[in-house]
Design a protein around this motif. Structure first.
Motif, PDB file in Angstrom:
ATOM      1  N   VAL A   1       6.369  12.148  -0.264  1.00 13.04           N
ATOM      2  CA  VAL A   1       5.778  11.144   0.617  1.00 13.04           C
ATOM      3  C   VAL A   1       5.062  10.097  -0.225  1.00 13.04           C
ATOM      4  CG1 VAL A   1       4.075  10.729   2.441  1.00 13.04           C
ATOM      5  CG2 VAL A   1       5.460  12.813   2.490  1.00 13.04           C
ATOM      6  N   PHE A   2       5.250   8.829   0.157  1.00 15.54           N
ATOM      7  CA  PHE A   2       4.533   7.727  -0.487  1.00 15.54           C
ATOM      8  C   PHE A   2       3.540   7.185   0.550  1.00 15.54           C
ATOM      9  CE2 PHE A   2       5.341   4.263  -3.858  1.00 15.54           C
ATOM     10  CZ  PHE A   2       4.034   3.819  -3.799  1.00 15.54           C
ATOM     11  N   PHE A   3       2.249   7.415   0.339  1.00 18.37           N
ATOM     12  CA  PHE A   3       1.218   6.883   1.234  1.00 18.37           C
ATOM     13  C   PHE A   3       1.093   5.385   0.977  1.00 18.37           C
ATOM     14  CE2 PHE A   3       0.240  11.363   1.185  1.00 18.37           C
ATOM     15  CZ  PHE A   3      -0.256  11.623   2.452  1.00 18.37           C
ATOM     16  N   ARG A   4       1.461   4.566   1.980  1.00 19.34           N
ATOM     17  CA  ARG A   4       1.495   3.114   1.802  1.00 19.34           C
ATOM     18  C   ARG A   4       0.225   2.434   2.306  1.00 19.34           C
ATOM     19  NH1 ARG A   4       3.777   0.829  -1.821  1.00 19.34           N
ATOM     20  NH2 ARG A   4       4.782  -0.908  -0.770  1.00 19.34           N
ATOM     21  N   ASP A   5      -0.854   3.206   2.439  1.00 15.24           N
ATOM     22  CA  ASP A   5      -2.149   2.613   2.768  1.00 15.24           C
ATOM     23  C   ASP A   5      -2.547   1.649   1.654  1.00 15.24           C
ATOM     24  OD1 ASP A   5      -1.727   5.240   3.847  1.00 15.24           O
ATOM     25  OD2 ASP A   5      -3.759   5.197   4.616  1.00 15.24           O
ATOM     26  N   GLU A   6      -3.265   0.586   2.029  1.00 17.15           N
ATOM     27  CA  GLU A   6      -3.741  -0.340   1.017  1.00 17.15           C
ATOM     28  C   GLU A   6      -4.688   0.362   0.052  1.00 17.15           C
ATOM     29  OE1 GLU A   6      -3.853  -0.911   4.280  1.00 17.15           O
ATOM     30  OE2 GLU A   6      -2.343  -2.465   4.517  1.00 17.15           O
ATOM     31  N   THR A   7      -5.568   1.218   0.601  1.00 15.49           N
ATOM     32  CA  THR A   7      -6.527   1.945  -0.241  1.00 15.49           C
ATOM     33  C   THR A   7      -6.709   3.347   0.313  1.00 15.49           C
ATOM     34  OG1 THR A   7      -7.692  -0.168  -0.569  1.00 15.49           O
ATOM     35  CG2 THR A   7      -8.788   1.802  -1.367  1.00 15.49           C
ATOM     36  N   PHE A   8      -5.783   4.232   0.009  1.00 15.91           N
ATOM     37  CA  PHE A   8      -5.819   5.595   0.533  1.00 15.91           C
ATOM     38  C   PHE A   8      -7.087   6.321   0.102  1.00 15.91           C
ATOM     39  CE2 PHE A   8      -4.816  10.146   0.074  1.00 15.91           C
ATOM     40  CZ  PHE A   8      -4.401  10.440   1.366  1.00 15.91           C
ATOM     41  N   THR A   9      -7.575   6.043  -1.098  1.00 16.08           N
ATOM     42  CA  THR A   9      -8.694   6.813  -1.654  1.00 16.08           C
ATOM     43  C   THR A   9     -10.056   6.435  -1.083  1.00 16.08           C
ATOM     44  OG1 THR A   9      -8.927   5.236  -3.496  1.00 16.08           O
ATOM     45  CG2 THR A   9      -7.473   7.133  -3.842  1.00 16.08           C
ATOM     46  N   ALA A  10     -10.103   5.502  -0.147  1.00 11.60           N
ATOM     47  CA  ALA A  10     -11.396   5.043   0.387  1.00 11.60           C
ATOM     48  C   ALA A  10     -12.081   6.083   1.262  1.00 11.60           C
ATOM     49  CB  ALA A  10     -11.186   3.748   1.184  1.00 11.60           C
ATOM     50  N   LEU A  11     -11.335   7.060   1.773  1.00  9.80           N
ATOM     51  CA  LEU A  11     -11.891   8.009   2.746  1.00  9.80           C
ATOM     52  C   LEU A  11     -11.939   9.411   2.139  1.00  9.80           C
ATOM     53  CD1 LEU A  11      -9.898   6.606   5.754  1.00  9.80           C
ATOM     54  CD2 LEU A  11     -12.364   6.436   5.466  1.00  9.80           C
ATOM     55  N   LYS A  12     -12.961   9.658   1.366  1.00 10.84           N
ATOM     56  CA  LYS A  12     -13.032  10.894   0.584  1.00 10.84           C
ATOM     57  C   LYS A  12     -13.085  12.143   1.477  1.00 10.84           C
ATOM     58  CE  LYS A  12     -15.518  13.112  -3.200  1.00 10.84           C
ATOM     59  NZ  LYS A  12     -16.617  12.976  -4.203  1.00 10.84           N
ATOM     60  N   LYS A  13     -13.969  12.153   2.485  1.00 16.66           N
ATOM     61  CA  LYS A  13     -14.128  13.343   3.330  1.00 16.66           C
ATOM     62  C   LYS A  13     -12.842  13.641   4.096  1.00 16.66           C
ATOM     63  CE  LYS A  13     -16.939  15.300   7.047  1.00 16.66           C
ATOM     64  NZ  LYS A  13     -18.052  15.067   8.009  1.00 16.66           N
ATOM     65  N   ARG A  14     -12.249  12.613   4.724  1.00 17.44           N
ATOM     66  CA  ARG A  14     -11.014  12.834   5.473  1.00 17.44           C
ATOM     67  C   ARG A  14      -9.894  13.306   4.557  1.00 17.44           C
ATOM     68  NH1 ARG A  14      -6.477   8.623   7.135  1.00 17.44           N
ATOM     69  NH2 ARG A  14      -6.365   8.822   4.868  1.00 17.44           N
ATOM     70  N   ASN A  15      -9.765  12.679   3.406  1.00 14.08           N
ATOM     71  CA  ASN A  15      -8.691  13.026   2.479  1.00 14.08           C
ATOM     72  C   ASN A  15      -8.855  14.449   1.944  1.00 14.08           C
ATOM     73  OD1 ASN A  15      -7.711  10.493   2.910  1.00 14.08           O
ATOM     74  ND2 ASN A  15      -8.332   9.654   0.931  1.00 14.08           N
ATOM     75  N   ALA A  16     -10.102  14.874   1.769  1.00  4.47           N
ATOM     76  CA  ALA A  16     -10.335  16.256   1.332  1.00  4.47           C
ATOM     77  C   ALA A  16      -9.826  17.238   2.387  1.00  4.47           C
ATOM     78  CB  ALA A  16     -11.824  16.469   1.063  1.00  4.47           C
ATOM     79  N   GLU A  17     -10.037  16.904   3.662  1.00  3.93           N
ATOM     80  CA  GLU A  17      -9.516  17.752   4.749  1.00  3.93           C
ATOM     81  C   GLU A  17      -7.990  17.801   4.709  1.00  3.93           C
ATOM     82  OE1 GLU A  17     -11.026  17.039   8.721  1.00  3.93           O
ATOM     83  OE2 GLU A  17     -12.808  16.077   7.894  1.00  3.93           O
TER      84      GLU A  17
END
Length: 491
Positions: free
Chosen positions: A264-280
């Motif tokens: 999967v290629f996450f095409r968000d402009e800035t995927f890493t901006a949401l640390k808590k959600r991404n950790a989940e």
């Protein structure tokens, strides 16, 4: 395709166009900023925005289909040779660089079937609506497209009034441009999961940084916390950064897995901006053993080594960052919000964890010089990204940079003299932006590619990391593309 659908429904064709000779155009960001050619190693990208729109548009009265003409030219030719007999509405996603070629497709469609309705959505219709509403364009959709397109198609299918639909534009009977009020931005969790069965079967989307095929793209947020003067995303998607919930994203990842995708290629402009959600998300991917490898875009100031480690454990093998330049003065001018030292530390952390990285660089910003360019090339070699791309800064409509250029030289008009043939490799009002000529910047881009990619140590390192015949084939194809561009400067 068409015969399997209800013949009583209103037929909307979402078309990803392709002009023969252009082997790869990555035209998947709805807000523009596309790229193509050998400069990016021949990369192709499965579309996501048209699939979102088509999936959301389907209803009891509307049948939405999708054709990627780049991978399914025969299907497009069949539709066109029939005079669009089975199609009621033709819809294209359009950027400034594709506008003129997209318009030619709509003009031909109108000549074959005058009654067909035509719709443009994307960056150019959003930021240059008066230009985009050319003779062959019936409607344009501005900013976030899904709900506006759904409402518009529903009204067309029911033969209802379309004149007051928020988010649309058109010309009235006197030829005057009418732009209705903007539509409110959506809650992304409300959008349906894109129906990937709309994509062409067995399509080969070549991507030199993807590890496992088949792969697909996904979008889990919209907008960007940054406010760079050259980017259209904040103006297109609104100043507020919006994101899907962790569970909503995981629901789609599970479906992707069931469909047989391996990466999967996450095409968000800035995927890493949401640390808590991404950790989940990462922890669930680990716990559920989804076994999906993946790539994401990030900012060097919005990720730390701890988060990188969790992302790697969850399957992330590459992070892509907009480094832009090594000059902190230029970064301030761009309002990037990052520093060169943050970039250095970020790439070091990723390298220590064994995560591949990609660095995006631009030449030709306000204050650029041969000194800053040469320093940036040296800097990129020092931070050791796995891959890098270099391009000439282009003023896009909808950005502060474009407004600055237009105030200095109104001849830029709608910006559509910039096209997919010259984008990022030839100067476009570069003298107004940076004081450097287009020829100088073209030379700088070629020099950067040569100095980064043609180093014996870099080539040897790539060869030593080959672990399969598939990786060898990918490296040869992308390598030959990069080599050709480094020598010729031609995409």
């Amino acid at each position: 395709m068409e015969e399997t659908q209800s013949k009583n429904k209103y037929r909307a064709l979402f078309l990803k166009p392709w002009e023969k000779g252009n082997k790869n155009i990555v035209r998947d960001f709805v807000y523009g900023c596309w790229c193509n050619g050998k400069r990016i190693g021949g990369m192709q990208m499965p579309p996501i925005n048209e699939i979102y729109c088509a999936t959301h548009a389907r209803s009891e009265v509307v049948d939405a289909v999708f054709i990627d003409a780049q991978t399914s030219w025969d299907r497009f030719e069949e539709i066109e040779s029939s005079g669009y007999a089975s199609i009621d509405c033709l819809i294209l996603m359009c950027s400034t660089q594709s506008f003129r070629s997209d318009l030619r497709i709509l003009e031909k469609a109108k000549s074959l079937k005058p009654a067909i309705k035509t719709v443009l959505f994307g960056s150019h219709p959003t930021f240059m609506p008066e230009y985009a509403l050319a003779g062959a364009v019936d409607f344009l959709v501005r900013k976030e497209p899904e709900e506006t397109i759904r409402v518009l198609l529903d009204a067309l299918a029911r033969n209802e009034d379309t004149s007051r639909i928020n988010g649309t534009g058109y010309r009235d009977k006197d030829g005057k441009v009418v732009l209705n009020a903007n539509r409110e931005f959506c809650d992304m969790d409300v959008l349906p999961i894109p129906d990937r069965t709309l994509l062409p079967e067995n399509a080969d989307y070549f991507n030199p940084v993807v590890h496992r095929l088949p792969y697909t793209t996904i979008q889990t947020s919209r907008g960007c916390p940054g406010r760079c003067i050259f980017c259209t995303s904040p103006e297109f998607y609104g100043k507020k950064y919006r994101a899907r919930s962790a569970e909503n994203v995981l629901k789609e990842l599970r479906e992707i897995k069931k469909l047989g995708y391996r990466e999967v290629f996450f095409r968000d402009e800035t995927f890493t901006a949401l640390k808590k959600r991404n950790a989940e998300i990462c922890q669930a991917m680990i716990n559920e053993k989804l076994n999906l490898s993946w790539i994401a875009n990030g900012r060097v100031d919005m990720i730390d080594k701890e988060m990188m480690a969790l992302m790697k454990k969850a399957g992330c093998h590459m992070l892509k960052f907009g480094v832009e330049t090594s000059s902190d003065e230029l970064l301030k001018t761009y309002r990037k919000g990052t520093t060169s030292e943050q970039a250095r530390a970020c790439f070091k952390a990723a390298r220590e964890l064994g995560i591949e990285t990609h660095a995006h660089l631009v030449f030709g910003g306000p204050g650029e010089s041969w000194n800053t360019i040469n320093t940036t090339i040296k800097f990129v070699k020092e931070i050791k990204p796995s891959t890098a791309s270099f391009g000439i800064l282009t003023p896009y409509p909808g950005t502060e940079l474009f407004a600055m250029v237009a105030s200095m030289n109104p001849s830029i008009q709608d910006g559509s003299d910039s096209n997919m043939d010259n984008l990022h490799t030839e100067g476009f009002y570069s003298k107004e932006v940076s004081g450097m000529t287009g020829d100088e910047l073209s030379l700088a881009v070629k020099r950067a590619y040569r100095k980064f990619y043609l180093r014996p140590s870099y080539v040897l390192g790539k060869l030593l990391r080959i672990r399969s015949f598939e990786q060898l084939v990918i490296l040869v194809i992308s390598g030959l593309n990069i080599l050709s561009f480094s020598i010729s400067g031609k995409k």
